[in-house]
Design a protein around this motif. Structure first.
Motif, PDB file in Angstrom:
ATOM      1  N   LEU A 154      -5.269  -5.094  -4.586  1.00  0.00           N
ATOM      2  CA  LEU A 154      -4.093  -5.552  -3.859  1.00  0.00           C
ATOM      3  C   LEU A 154      -4.468  -6.575  -2.800  1.00  0.00           C
ATOM      4  O   LEU A 154      -3.730  -7.545  -2.565  1.00  0.00           O
ATOM      5  CB  LEU A 154      -3.385  -4.355  -3.218  1.00  0.00           C
ATOM      6  N   HIS A 155      -5.615  -6.377  -2.158  1.00  0.00           N
ATOM      7  CA  HIS A 155      -6.070  -7.337  -1.150  1.00  0.00           C
ATOM      8  C   HIS A 155      -6.271  -8.713  -1.780  1.00  0.00           C
ATOM      9  O   HIS A 155      -5.881  -9.741  -1.196  1.00  0.00           O
ATOM     10  CB  HIS A 155      -7.364  -6.835  -0.517  1.00  0.00           C
ATOM     11  N   ASN A 156      -6.861  -8.749  -2.961  1.00  0.00           N
ATOM     12  CA  ASN A 156      -7.068 -10.025  -3.644  1.00  0.00           C
ATOM     13  C   ASN A 156      -5.750 -10.653  -4.084  1.00  0.00           C
ATOM     14  O   ASN A 156      -5.656 -11.879  -4.191  1.00  0.00           O
ATOM     15  CB  ASN A 156      -7.980  -9.825  -4.858  1.00  0.00           C
ATOM     16  N   GLN A 157      -4.732  -9.822  -4.355  1.00  0.00           N
ATOM     17  CA  GLN A 157      -3.443 -10.357  -4.755  1.00  0.00           C
ATOM     18  C   GLN A 157      -2.624 -10.844  -3.559  1.00  0.00           C
ATOM     19  O   GLN A 157      -1.852 -11.797  -3.682  1.00  0.00           O
ATOM     20  CB  GLN A 157      -2.645  -9.291  -5.525  1.00  0.00           C
ATOM     21  N   THR A 195      -9.093   3.266  -3.839  1.00  0.00           N
ATOM     22  CA  THR A 195     -10.043   2.221  -3.445  1.00  0.00           C
ATOM     23  C   THR A 195      -9.917   1.001  -4.343  1.00  0.00           C
ATOM     24  O   THR A 195      -9.874  -0.150  -3.876  1.00  0.00           O
ATOM     25  CB  THR A 195     -11.475   2.774  -3.485  1.00  0.00           C
ATOM     26  N   VAL A 196      -9.851   1.253  -5.645  1.00  0.00           N
ATOM     27  CA  VAL A 196      -9.690   0.139  -6.589  1.00  0.00           C
ATOM     28  C   VAL A 196      -8.359  -0.574  -6.348  1.00  0.00           C
ATOM     29  O   VAL A 196      -8.284  -1.815  -6.354  1.00  0.00           O
ATOM     30  CB  VAL A 196      -9.788   0.656  -8.033  1.00  0.00           C
ATOM     31  N   LEU A 212       0.829  -1.209   0.000  1.00  0.00           N
ATOM     32  CA  LEU A 212       0.000   0.000   0.000  1.00  0.00           C
ATOM     33  C   LEU A 212       0.862   1.257   0.000  1.00  0.00           C
ATOM     34  O   LEU A 212       0.556   2.236  -0.695  1.00  0.00           O
ATOM     35  CB  LEU A 212      -0.928  -0.004   1.216  1.00  0.00           C
ATOM     36  N   ILE A 213       1.932   1.242   0.782  1.00  0.00           N
ATOM     37  CA  ILE A 213       2.834   2.401   0.795  1.00  0.00           C
ATOM     38  C   ILE A 213       3.471   2.595  -0.571  1.00  0.00           C
ATOM     39  O   ILE A 213       3.624   3.726  -1.058  1.00  0.00           O
ATOM     40  CB  ILE A 213       3.896   2.227   1.894  1.00  0.00           C
ATOM     41  N   ILE A 214       3.853   1.484  -1.228  1.00  0.00           N
ATOM     42  CA  ILE A 214       4.459   1.588  -2.561  1.00  0.00           C
ATOM     43  C   ILE A 214       3.486   2.219  -3.544  1.00  0.00           C
ATOM     44  O   ILE A 214       3.885   2.953  -4.460  1.00  0.00           O
ATOM     45  CB  ILE A 214       4.901   0.194  -3.036  1.00  0.00           C
ATOM     46  N   ILE A 215       2.197   1.968  -3.375  1.00  0.00           N
ATOM     47  CA  ILE A 215       1.193   2.543  -4.279  1.00  0.00           C
ATOM     48  C   ILE A 215       0.843   3.977  -3.882  1.00  0.00           C
ATOM     49  O   ILE A 215       0.770   4.879  -4.725  1.00  0.00           O
ATOM     50  CB  ILE A 215      -0.069   1.665  -4.299  1.00  0.00           C
ATOM     51  N   ILE A 216       0.632   4.192  -2.587  1.00  0.00           N
ATOM     52  CA  ILE A 216       0.123   5.485  -2.126  1.00  0.00           C
ATOM     53  C   ILE A 216       1.208   6.564  -2.165  1.00  0.00           C
ATOM     54  O   ILE A 216       0.948   7.701  -2.570  1.00  0.00           O
ATOM     55  CB  ILE A 216      -0.453   5.336  -0.699  1.00  0.00           C
ATOM     56  N   ALA A 217       2.426   6.224  -1.734  1.00  0.00           N
ATOM     57  CA  ALA A 217       3.479   7.247  -1.633  1.00  0.00           C
ATOM     58  C   ALA A 217       3.768   7.918  -2.975  1.00  0.00           C
ATOM     59  O   ALA A 217       3.798   9.160  -3.051  1.00  0.00           O
ATOM     60  CB  ALA A 217       4.743   6.629  -1.035  1.00  0.00           C
ATOM     61  N   PRO A 218       3.980   7.174  -4.081  1.00  0.00           N
ATOM     62  CA  PRO A 218       4.207   7.879  -5.355  1.00  0.00           C
ATOM     63  C   PRO A 218       3.013   8.702  -5.804  1.00  0.00           C
ATOM     64  O   PRO A 218       3.193   9.789  -6.377  1.00  0.00           O
ATOM     65  CB  PRO A 218       4.498   6.729  -6.344  1.00  0.00           C
TER      66      PRO A 218
END
Length: 464
Positions: free
Chosen positions: A204-207, A198-199, A41-47
């Motif tokens: 990511l949760h499913n992965q 959200t998407v 999540l940090i890898i996605i949110i931070a950028p």
């Protein structure tokens, strides 16, 4: 000498800075999440946050401020034009025509006030872009004493200009002097970011879920527990490959254990047949010769064979289930009492201690530790308790003990010490090896320490 001192001081300063940086990095690392899901999540949110911050800053710097400056410049220019018209207009209609032209053509509400002083200046907000920009443009276009109010009215801006014979009061909409629709861009940016996040979180949760399932299955298999029946390879290609490799590895290990157990069972059956024949032949001798030594050798061979089979089988063939450890220890205590081998039992809890274990295997592991203790010591204490998520069993004695550098070697199969603790000729050197093998199949371990009684402390710990 001075150069050497300077060099040492610089090296000390460098090492001190490096140490502080390392400590800062370690303290920062301790606050970072340790789970794969949180890190992803940090890898996605931070950028995304960084990109939006840069875009918003560039937008505010290039668009918002530029638009506000241009609107303020247009308003200041209109005010300057009205002032020029006022000076050439005259008072034939009480400036009605001038006021109408300013209202219709320039969007300014104009009032001609009597000559006087401007209102007292209000404190200006430090970060107000409109107040700063409009003041600069009025000073550049009008070059007369002015007073502005950008705070008092929420949707309007009031400006007063002092002339030689009057005071002109201007009221205009804030949107004419200020880029007031910039928040729409921010709302759209934040809104779309929330939708994308959200998407991304759901995807990511499913992965991550198949990775968690694989870890749970591997942990259960490592503790000797059955893998969940609904476990199968799913998720991304790499995760499916890892799950398939785990399933194949599990099947190979189970086949290997089954083949080894079947082979040793066959060997044991054949050897038991030969030993039974030895007993019959010894019984038929009818005391014509001394057979006590031969009978002792046969009994020792039988005991060795049983130990070999126990070590080879380990805890295979037994399923993990919920059992009361208190009842298990009580059973061991009763069996020890029948053999005149008593020990002191200490339970950390009064009620039942129900945990998921392989009952027969764990009983054998504890029995081996207790048997070793009562064989070489006069006082033996067994303590049982729960330590967090672990079942902890300690066996203390006041015997001769084992030196520290030999405590790990005694767990090797067929290893015997030459000290007073291992002079029993019937010892095969497999008791501790069997106990450790059983503990590790449960996902735990066994180790030895100094006992407060003066002898040896054996600790067996398995997860619950």
């Amino acid at each position: 000498m001075v150069a050497i001192l300077d060099s040492d001081e610089s090296q000390g300063a460098t090492s001190g800075l490096g140490g502080r940086l390392r400590r800062f990095g370690q303290s920062l690392w301790s606050f970072l999440p340790k789970g794969l899901y949180a890190r992803a999540l940090i890898i996605i949110i931070a950028p995304m946050v960084l990109l939006q911050s840069v875009v918003a800053f560039i937008f505010m710097e290039r668009h918002w401020e530029a638009m506000t400056r241009r609107l303020s410049e247009a308003t200041a220019g209109s005010i300057a034009a009205v002032i020029d018209m006022y000076q050439d207009y005259g008072e034939q209609d009480n400036y009605a025509g001038l006021i109408e032209v300013a209202r219709q053509r320039m969007g300014l509400s104009v009032q001609v006030l009597p000559k006087g002083e401007l209102p007292p200046e209000r404190p200006r907000p430090y970060f107000d872009l409109l107040d700063r920009t409009l003041s600069n443009e009025l000073a550049r276009h009008v070059s007369r004493p002015y007073w502005i109010d950008t705070v008092g009215r929420s949707r309007h801006v009031e400006i007063q200009i002092r002339l030689e014979d009057a005071v002109l009061r201007f009221i205009t909409h804030r949107s004419q002097t200020y880029a007031s629709n910039s928040h729409i861009f921010l709302i759209w940016m934040v809104g779309t970011s929330l939708v994308l996040l959200t998407v991304a979180i759901l995807f990511l949760h499913n992965q991550i879920k198949p990775v968690v399932r694989l870890a749970e299955a591997a942990d259960a298999f490592g503790k000797g527990r059955p893998v969940p029946e609904d476990f199968r390879a799913r998720g991304a290609r790499e995760v499916r490959q890892a799950a398939s490799a785990f399933i194949e590895m599990r099947d190979r290990i189970e086949r290997h254990v089954e083949q080894r157990t079947a082979m040793l069972a066959g060997v044991s059956h054949d050897l038991r047949t030969i030993l039974t024949r030895f007993r019959l032949e010894l019984a038929m001798i009818d005391g014509r010769v001394d057979t006590d030594a031969l009978k002792s050798d046969v009994e020792e061979m039988q005991a060795m064979l049983e130990d070999y089979m126990s070590f080879a089988k380990g805890s295979s063939g037994e399923e993990t289930a919920l059992h009361d450890v208190r009842a298990l220890i009580a059973e061991i205590e009763q069996e020890a009492a029948r053999l005149s081998r008593r020990f002191e039992l200490k339970m950390a809890h009064d009620g039942p201690m129900v945990v998921s274990i392989k009952r027969r295997a764990l009983k054998r592991a504890i029995t081996n530790l207790v048997t070793n203790a009562v064989r070489y010591a006069k006082t033996v204490q067994v303590s049982v308790g729960l330590d967090g998520h672990w079942l902890r069993i300690e066996v203390d004695d006041d015997g001769p003990g084992i030196v520290a550098d030999k405590r790990e070697e005694v767990f090797r199969p067929f290893y015997r010490l030459d000290t007073a603790r291992n002079q029993d000729v019937g010892n095969t050197g497999l008791g501790l090896a069997i106990s450790r093998d059983i503990a590790r199949t449960h996902g735990g371990d066994i180790w030895l320490e100094d006992s407060p009684l003066g002898g040896l402390k054996a600790i067996i710990q398995v997860p619950v």
